[in-house]
Design an enzyme around this catalytic site. Structure first.
Site, PDB file in Angstrom:
ATOM      1  N   HIS A 345      11.328  24.458  54.030  1.00 46.01           N
ATOM      2  CA  HIS A 345       9.890  24.389  53.728  1.00 46.01           C
ATOM      3  C   HIS A 345       9.256  25.770  53.702  1.00 46.01           C
ATOM      4  O   HIS A 345       8.192  25.950  53.113  1.00 46.01           O
ATOM      5  CB  HIS A 345       9.191  23.485  54.754  1.00 46.01           C
ATOM      6  CG  HIS A 345       9.032  24.107  56.110  1.00 46.01           C
ATOM      7  ND1 HIS A 345       9.952  23.908  57.125  1.00 46.01           N
ATOM      8  CD2 HIS A 345       8.079  24.909  56.625  1.00 46.01           C
ATOM      9  CE1 HIS A 345       9.553  24.561  58.193  1.00 46.01           C
ATOM     10  NE2 HIS A 345       8.432  25.179  57.926  1.00 46.01           N
ATOM     11  N   ASP A 354      15.082  19.161  56.482  1.00 40.15           N
ATOM     12  CA  ASP A 354      14.632  20.523  56.233  1.00 40.15           C
ATOM     13  C   ASP A 354      15.757  21.524  56.347  1.00 40.15           C
ATOM     14  O   ASP A 354      15.806  22.507  55.606  1.00 40.15           O
ATOM     15  CB  ASP A 354      13.501  20.858  57.218  1.00 40.15           C
ATOM     16  CG  ASP A 354      12.731  22.077  56.777  1.00 40.15           C
ATOM     17  OD1 ASP A 354      12.294  22.847  57.647  1.00 40.15           O
ATOM     18  OD2 ASP A 354      12.556  22.274  55.562  1.00 40.15           O
ATOM     19  N   SER A 388       7.649  27.834  62.607  1.00 39.16           N
ATOM     20  CA  SER A 388       8.721  27.147  61.879  1.00 39.16           C
ATOM     21  C   SER A 388      10.043  27.853  62.107  1.00 39.16           C
ATOM     22  O   SER A 388      10.139  29.082  62.067  1.00 39.16           O
ATOM     23  CB  SER A 388       8.397  27.107  60.390  1.00 39.16           C
ATOM     24  OG  SER A 388       7.293  26.278  60.154  1.00 39.16           O
ATOM     25  N   CYS A 781     -85.344   6.245  49.784  1.00 39.79           N
ATOM     26  CA  CYS A 781     -83.932   6.109  50.168  1.00 39.79           C
ATOM     27  C   CYS A 781     -83.365   7.410  50.728  1.00 39.79           C
ATOM     28  O   CYS A 781     -82.331   7.404  51.384  1.00 39.79           O
ATOM     29  CB  CYS A 781     -83.106   5.628  48.985  1.00 39.79           C
ATOM     30  SG  CYS A 781     -83.113   6.753  47.574  1.00 39.79           S
ATOM     31  N   HIS A 854     -78.678   8.198  43.685  1.00 39.17           N
ATOM     32  CA  HIS A 854     -78.755   6.983  44.501  1.00 39.17           C
ATOM     33  C   HIS A 854     -78.071   7.262  45.838  1.00 39.17           C
ATOM     34  O   HIS A 854     -76.863   7.515  45.868  1.00 39.17           O
ATOM     35  CB  HIS A 854     -78.073   5.804  43.804  1.00 39.17           C
ATOM     36  CG  HIS A 854     -78.686   5.440  42.491  1.00 39.17           C
ATOM     37  ND1 HIS A 854     -79.932   4.868  42.374  1.00 39.17           N
ATOM     38  CD2 HIS A 854     -78.217   5.593  41.208  1.00 39.17           C
ATOM     39  CE1 HIS A 854     -80.218   4.659  41.112  1.00 39.17           C
ATOM     40  NE2 HIS A 854     -79.195   5.096  40.364  1.00 39.17           N
TER      41      HIS A 854
END
EC number: 3.4.21.-
Length: 1152
Positions: A345, A354, A388, A781, A854
C-alpha cells in the site's frame, strides 16, 4: 409446548414469549433464520452468532463475511455407520450351554445375533456362517434358522459328569469371544467400505488438484475448475483412443548400432596428447576453504547483521528461493529501534494481502527485529499514519488489533478502530475503507492529489488532458512555494514562525526580491506555463499597489478634517481608506464603497433640491414604529389597570367640556350625530357603529367605508420652505409616491384617541366626564388638540394651561380657524408649558376638495379616502405657523370654507378674481375644462396687439397653452408676441422671460419639422423644460395652474408612449392630433386669410397710387413706354404678370 429449536414461524416465537416471559422480537427471529441459512448457531439471549466448527462468536453477518475463516468439518467414521449398526448388539449368554449333537453329519454353527434366553438350546443347520454381512449369503445352500423354542415340550438334557462340563464351558467361551471379535472386524470392514465408496469422488478429484497454502499456513488441496477437468478428461480419452489403435509391445534393447556399423568408440583411434612447449607458470593457485556454517554460526551472523541494520537505519533485503524476497530498513519510532518492511500500500496498491512473507524468511525477519525493541509493549494509540510496515512482537501488543496469526505483526492501517496486520487477508471492501498508515511523504502526495481532485472546478467547459510534463509541474510548484514562503523545509516550524512574524512591508520586500527571478526562470526554462507568469505578475502588481500621495491626503485632512457633518465625514473616512493602498482590507474597501454611496446620495438629494422640489421623487412614508409617549408609560401616572391617571387635570378639563363639547344622549339614538357638517361640506362619523350587530354579514357591511374621490399627489399635498420639503407638514405617501388614503375608523366610548402614526393609543376621559359621551361642537374640533396637550401638562400647571387655552387661544381662534392660527395658538401654549411640545396629536385627515382638516375624535369616520397629515407631535404642527412656509394647507380651515381662506399676494404676477375668471370664460370649480376657453382667448389675442398686451399683463402663463398645437405656437411666434414678452418681463420676472425664450426655441424647431407627428413629439419633449420653471414660481394664479396641468399632461403622455415609440409602434393619437389641429387652426385660419386679402388690397392700392403719381409727372408722349416699364418691374418683383399693374389701372389712376 413451543421451543426455540423448532421455531419456524413468528407466532412460535410469540408463543414462547408468552409461556416463558421473554421479550424476543422480530429482529431476533430474522437473525435466527439468517443463522440457519449459513449453518451457524444463534444465541437468543446474547444476540450473537456462533460457529459450530471453530466456536467463534460474531455480532453481525458483516463480521462473519470479513473475519470468518474456519474450514468445513472433516468426516468422521461415525458418519458412515448406518442407523441399524448404531443400535447396541445383543450380549450373548456366556453361561453353560448344552449342545445336543444331532445325528446328521452336517456341521452346525452358532448364530449370536438372535437374542435367546440362556437356558434355551440354539441349533443351526447350515454349511457356514458369514459374519458382518447384511445381504444374502453367497452360498446357495439354505440357511437353517434356529428353531423356535417349544414351551410345551420340555427341554432335553443329557446328564454328564461335572468336570467335563466345566471344560466344555471354557472352550465355548473362547469360541464366543473369537466370534465376537470377528463380528467387530466385519462391522469395521463394512464401515470402511462405505467410507471408501463415499470418498471415491473426493479422492478422484485430488488426482487433478494442486496443493495450496492457506492464510494460517495449512496446506490444502485446490481443485481445478470444472471446465479444466473436462478439458483434461477429453485429453486422456484422446490419448487412450490412440493407444488402442497402435498398441505398444514392449521389447528388450540389448544392442545400439549407428547405421548398422560399429560403434564410434570402436572406430575412433586413440591420439596421443600434444606436448606443450612452454614454461609452466610458477604461480601457485590459492584454494580457498569453503565456508561451512552451522546453525549457531548462522544465527550469530543474522544477529550481527540485524544490529548493524537497526543502529545505522540501513536498508536490507532477505532473499529466498526463486522470487521470494522481503525488503525493509531500520528505523526509529518514539526512540525505539524497529524494522520497517516495504508494503504494497506504500507503493499505491490496495491488495487483500498487503505483504507476503514466506515461512523460510519469516524467521530471519523475526531475528532481525529481535535486535531492536522486540520486548517493548505497544498499544494501538501509539501507532498513527506513518507507522506502515513496522514489525512488532505479536505477544507484546495491547489494544484494538486485528487477527494475529504469526509471531510478528506488520502494521498496515486501521479499519473499524482496529490495527490490521499486513500479512492478514482482508476483503476488497475493507481495503478501500481502511486508513493506510503509509509514510509522511506518501501521505503528503496522497493528500495533495486527493485535495486537488476534490477541488477541481465544476465549470470547466473542456476535457482536461495531460499536456505538461509531471516533472516540470513539480519544478514550477517548487518555484512558487519558495518564491512565496522561502522555507528550508516545508515541515520546518521555525521557518513558519519566522514567516508569521514578518511585517507587511517586510513580507512584500521579501517576495519582491524573489519574484522577478522566478518570472525570468519560468520564462526561459518553462515558457509553456503562461498562467503561472500571469499569476506572478498579478501578485507583484498587488504587492506594489501602494499609495504614496501623502500630500493630497494631508491637504484633504487640513481642509475638511474637522468637519463631522455629512458628506464631509464620509469624505474623511474615504480619504483614510484610500491612503492605505494595498493594505486596505476587503471590509475597509466595502466601507469605502458605502461612503461613496452616501456621497452620491447627498449629491442626488442636493440635485433634486436644486430642481425646486419636483414631485416625481417625493416620498413621505409614515414610520412603522409607534411613537413613544413618556406620559403614558410612567408608572407614577398609571392606575392598577395601566390606565392614565388625570389627577387634578381631570377637574380643570371641565373648562373644555362645558363650553365646547356637546353631551350625547344615547336614548335618542346616534342618527343626528352621524353627519359632521362644515360650511363647505360634511363628513360622516362612525358613531352609528357603536350599535354592534352580532350577525357576521351585517357587521362586515358596517366595516365598509364610503370613499371620496382621490385628487392624487399635487402641490397642495406638500409644504416647502426655502425650496425644500417640510415633510411633517406634508401628506403621507407610500413607497411609490402615491398618497396614503385614510381607512374606516371604528368608534369607541369615553376615550381620547392619540397617535397620528402607527397604532392609536386610547386614553380614558377624565373622571368628571365619566359616564357621559361628548362630541365637539361644529367648528371646535381643534379642542381635541388642546385636550391631548393637557395629558403632558403637570398637574400643578393644569389650571393655568386650561385658562390660557380657553381665554386666549380659543377666544381668538373661534369657529373653523385656519391651520396657521391653530399652529400659532399651540406654539403660544407650548411656550408657557414646554412639556406639551412632545405631546402626541390626534389623527388629522386632509380634505383637499373642501380645503379642510378633520381632527378625528373617538367616534371615528365612515368617510374614507382622505389624505393623512404626517405631523404627529405639537412641535411638528407648529411649523404651519411659519410665514416662510410655502403651503396651501397652511390656509386650510380646521372644518372651514376655502373661500374664506386668506391668500398670499402673487408678487409680480397678478391673481385673477372670480369675476375676472368669468369674463375669461373660465369656471373656477372645474379647472379641467378651463383649458379650452383660455386657449381660444389666446388664439384671439395673437393678431390683436392690445388684447395680447392685456393678456400678458393679467395672465402671462397662458402663453404656455400654445404648446398644445404646433400651429398656434407658430402663429404666436410669427406675431412677435414671444419677443415682446421676453423684453417686457426680462427685468421684472425672469421666469416668464425664460418661458418665452423656451417657447421661441420650440417654435423654431417646429418650423423645421415636416410632419405633425414630429412637431407634437418636439412639443412633448420641451414640456420638461417648462415644468422645471413652473415648479416654484413667485406667486399663484389661475393661468399658472392651467399651464402646470397642461405641461404635466404632455409629460405624462410622452413618458407613457416612449417605450412603444422606441420599439417602433405608433399610437392612434396621431389622427386625433390632426383633427385637433384643424379644429384649433380654424379659429385663426380665417383671420389669416382675411389679413392676406386686406394686405393684397392695400398693396395694389399703394402700387396704383405710386404709379399714378409717377405717370402724372412723366412726358405724355412716352406714357405707353412708361406703362410697359411698370408692367416689367411688377413681373420682376412678383414673378407673376397678373400681379403687375395693368394699363387700365394706370389710366384710371391718371384720370383720377
Amino acid at each position: 409446548m413451543a421451543t426455540l429449536d423448532n421455531c419456524t414461524q413468528v407466532h412460535h416465537m410469540f408463543a414462547y414469549n408468552r409461556e416463558h416471559g421473554t421479550n424476543y422480537t422480530r429482529n431476533h427471529f430474522r437473525r435466527y433464520l439468517a443463522a440457519q441459512r449459513i449453518g451457524f448457531y444463534y444465541d437468543w439471549d446474547d444476540d450473537v452468532y456462533e460457529c459450530p466448527t471453530c466456536e467463534a462468536i460474531y455480532h453481525s453477518l458483516d463480521e462473519i463475511k470479513n473475519w470468518h475463516e474456519c474450514d468445513p468439518p472433516a468426516f468422521d467414521l461415525n458418519d458412515f455407520i448406518t442407523d441399524a449398526r448404531l443400535k447396541s448388539a445383543p450380549v450373548p449368554d456366556l453361561g453353560p450351554v448344552i449342545v445336543e449333537t444331532p445325528k446328521v453329519e452336517e456341521k452346525q454353527e452358532l448364530n449370536f445375533f438372535a437374542a435367546t434366553p440362556a437356558p434355551e438350546v440354539l441349533q443351526w443347520k447350515c454349511r457356514g456362517l458369514q459374519f458382518g454381512s447384511f445381504t444374502e449369503l453367497e452360498t446357495s445352500e439354505p440357511v437353517v434358522s434356529a428353531p423356535k423354542p417349544n414351551c410345551e415340550e420340555p427341554a432335553r438334557t443329557i446328564a454328564k459328569p461335572e468336570e467335563p462340563v466345566e471344560q466344555e464351558t471354557c472352550g465355548d467361551g473362547k469360541r464366543l469371544l473369537q466370534a465376537q471379535m470377528e463380528v467387530d472386524k466385519a462391522e469395521q470392514d463394512l464401515a470402511f467400505a462405505y467410507l471408501s465408496a463415499s470418498l471415491k469422488p473426493r479422492l478422484e478429484g485430488r488426482t487433478t488438484a494442486t496443493i495450496a497454502r492457506r492464510r494460517d499456513g495449512c496446506l490444502v488441496y485446490k481443485t481445478k475448475p470444472s471446465w479444466s477437468q473436462r478439458k483434461g478428461t477429453k485429453k486422456i480419452l484422446k490419448v487412450d483412443t490412440l493407444a488402442c489403435k497402435n498398441p505398444y509391445i514392449p521389447a528388450v534393447v540389448d544392442k545400439i548400432s549407428i547405421a548398422g556399423g560399429s560403434s564410434a568408440s570402436v572406430m575412433h583411434e586413440q591420439q596421443k596428447p600434444k606436448i606443450l612447449h612452454t614454461t609452466p607458470s610458477r604461480k601457485v593457485a590459492t584454494h580457498y576453504k569453503r565456508t561451512v556454517m552451522n546453525q549457531q554460526t548462522l544465527t550469530a551472523l543474522i544477529n550481527q547483521v540485524g544490529t548493524i541494520i537497526l543502529n545505522a537505519e540501513k536498508e536490507f533485503e532477505v532473499v529466498g528461493c526463486r522470487k521470494q524476497k522481503v525488503t525493509g530498513k531500520g528505523t526509529r519510532h518514539n526512540g525505539v529501534r524497529l524494522v520497517k518492511l516495504k508494503t504494497a500500500h506504500e507503493e499505491g496498491h490496495r491488495r487483500k494481502v498487503d505483504i507476503r512473507i514466506p515461512n523460510g524468511l519469516r524467521s530471519i525477519v523475526t531475528r532481525i527485529s529481535a535486535r531492536g525493541g522486540w520486548h517493548k509493549t505497544w498499544t494501538d494509540s501509539e501507532l498513527s499514519p506513518g507507522s506502515s510496515g513496522y514489525v512488532l512482537n505479536s505477544s507484546k501488543i495491547i489494544g484494538e488489533f486485528g487477527l494475529r496469526r504469526h509471531s510478528i505483526f506488520v502494521v498496515r492501517g486501521r479499519v473499524y478502530g482496529k490495527i490490521i496486520d499486513s500479512q492478514s487477508k482482508v476483503t476488497h471492501t475493507l481495503t478501500h475503507r481502511m486508513v493506510q498508515y503509509s509514510d509522511v511523504a506518501r501521505n503528503f502526495w496522497n493528500g495533495y492529489s486527493t485535495c486537488f481532485m476534490h477541488n477541481t472546478p465544476k465549470d470547466i467547459l473542456h476535457t482536461c488532458t495531460s499536456d505538461f510534463d509531471v516533472k516540470d509541474c513539480g519544478t514550477v510548484a517548487a518555484l512558487l512555494t519558495q518564491t512565496l514562503f522561502q522555507f528550508g523545509k516545508i515541515t520546518c516550524g521555525k521557518c513558519a514562525i519566522e514567516y508569521k512574524n514578518l511585517t507587511r512591508d517586510e513580507l512584500a520586500t521579501r517576495v519582491n526580491k524573489e519574484i522577478d527571478g522566478t518570472i525570468i526562470s519560468i520564462q526561459t526554462q518553462h515558457p509553456r506555463f503562461v498562467h503561472v507568469l500571469n499569476f506572478l505578475r498579478l501578485i507583484k502588481q498587488v504587492l506594489n499597489a501602494k499609495n504614496g500621495n501623502f500630500g493630497a491626503f494631508q491637504e484633504t485632512e487640513r481642509i475638511i478634517g474637522d468637519r463631522m457633518d455629512a458628506p464631509f465625514s464620509h469624505v474623511n473616512k474615504l480619504n483614510a481608506i484610500v491612503i492605505k493602498g494595498n493594505q486596505a482590507t476587503s471590509d475597509e474597501m466595502a466601507q469605502a464603497s458605502n461612503h461613496v454611496l452616501e456621497i452620491a446620495r447627498y449629491f442626488k438629494n442636493r440635485t433634486e433640491n436644486i430642481q425646486k422640489g419636483s414631485l416625481k421623487s417625493f416620498r413621505n412614508k409614515i414610520s412603522g414604529k409607534a411613537h413613544l409617549n413618556p406620559s403614558l408609560m410612567c408608572d407614577n401616572q398609571l392606575d392598577k389597570n395601566g390606565g392614565f391617571e388625570w389627577g387634578q387635570r381631570s377637574y380643570h378639563a371641565k373648562r373644555f367640556f362645558d363650553g365646547y363639547f356637546e353631551t350625547i344622549d344615547p336614548s335618542d339614538g346616534y342618527s343626528k350625530y352621524t353627519i359632521r357638517r362644515n360650511p363647505n361640506g360634511h363628513r360622516k362619523l362612525a358613531i352609528g357603529n357603536l350599535i354592534v350587530s352580532t350577525n357576521f354579514e351585517s357587521h362586515r357591511r358596517s366595516m365598509v367605508g364610503e370613499p371620496i374621490e382621490d385628487p392624487g399627489l399635487t402641490n397642495q399635498c406638500v409644504s416647502k420652505e426655502g425650496g425644500a420639503f417640510i415633510y411633517p407638514c406634508c401628506c403621507v405617501t407610500d413607497e411609490y409616491g402615491k398618497p396614503t388614503l385614510s381607512e374606516i375608523k371604528m368608534p369607541t366610548k369615553h376615550h381620547l384617541v392619540l397617535g397620528n402614526a402607527g397604532d392609536p393609543k386610547y386614553v380614558d376621559l377624565p373622571k368628571e366626564a365619566e359616564g357621559k359621551m361628548f362630541v365637539a361642537k361644529d367648528g371646535y374640533c381643534y379642542i381635541n388638540i388642546f385636550l391631548a396637550m393637557l395629558v403632558d401638562v403637570p398637574e400643578d400647571q393644569a389650571k393655568d394651561f386650561t385658562k390660557m387655552a380657553r381665554e386666549i387661544a380659543v377666544k381668538q381662534l373661534g369657529e373653523w380657524p385656519s391651520m396657521m392660527d391653530v399652529a400659532t395658538a399651540c406654539n403660544i401654549l407650548a411656550t408657557f408649558h414646554p412639556d406639551t411640545r412632545r405631546s402626541e396629536l390626534p389623527r388629522i385627515l386632509v380634505d383637499h376638495a373642501t380645503k379642510t382638516f378633520h381632527v378625528i375624535d373617538s367616534y371615528g369616520s365612515i368617510t374614507t379616502g382622505y389624505h393623512i397629515l404626517k405631523a404627529n407631535t405639537v412641535t411638528q404642527l407648529v411649523k404651519f405657523a411659519h410665514e416662510s412656509l410655502e403651503s396651501e394647507m397652511q390656509h386650510y380651515r380646521v372644518g372651514g370654507e376655502p373661500d374664506k381662506a386668506p391668500r398670499k399676494p402673487a408678487g409680480n404676477v397678478p391673481t385673477l378674481g372670480i369675476s375676472d375668471l368669468k369674463n375669461l370664460g373660465v369656471e373656477s370649480e372645474n379647472e379641467e375644462h378651463s383649458i379650452r376657453p383660455n386657449l381660444q382667448r389666446l388664439i384671439k389675442a395673437i393678431y390683436r396687439p392690445r388684447m395680447m398686451r392685456s393678456l400678458l399683463t393679467e395672465e402671462p402663463y397662458l402663453l404656455i397653452l400654445s404648446i398644445v398645437s404646433p400651429g398656434v405656437l407658430m402663429a404666436l411666434y410669427n406675431s412677435g408676441s414671444l419677443e415682446r414678452t421676453m423684453h417686457e418681463f426680462l427685468q421684472t420676472d425672469q421666469r416668464l422671460s425664460a418661458t418665452a425664450q423656451i417657447l421661441k426655441h420650440l417654435a423654431k424647431k417646429v418650423s423645421l419639422a415636416k410632419t405633425l407627428t414630429i412637431q407634437n413629439a418636439i412639443l412633448e419633449g420641451g414640456a420638461g423644460s417648462l415644468n422645471e420653471i413652473l415648479d416654484a414660481p413667485a406667486g399663484r394664479s389661475l393661468s399658472y395652474r392651467l399651464a402646470k396641468q397642461t405641461v404635466e399632461v404632455m409629460m405624462a403622455r410622452s413618458d407613457m408612449d416612449k417605450e412603444l415609440v422606441d420599439v417602433g409602434f405608433s399610437v392612434l393619437r396621431d389622427q386625433k392630433n390632426e383633427l385637433i389641429e384643424k379644429k384649433l387652426s380654424h379659429g385663426f385660419g380665417g383671420l389669416v386669410a382675411r389679413i392676406a386679402i386686406v394686405w393684397k388690397i392695400i398693396s395694389n392700392a399703394s402700387l396704383a397710387a405710386m404709379a399714378g403719381h409717377l405717370y402724372s409727372r412723366s412726358n405724355p408722349n412716352r406714357c405707353r413706354r412708361f406703362e410697359r416699364q411698370i408692367q416689367y418691374l411688377g413681373w420682376v418683383c412678383f414673378q407673376k404678370r397678373d400681379l403687375a399693374p395693368k394699363g387700365n389701372l394706370l389710366r384710371r389712376s391718371k384720370e383720377s
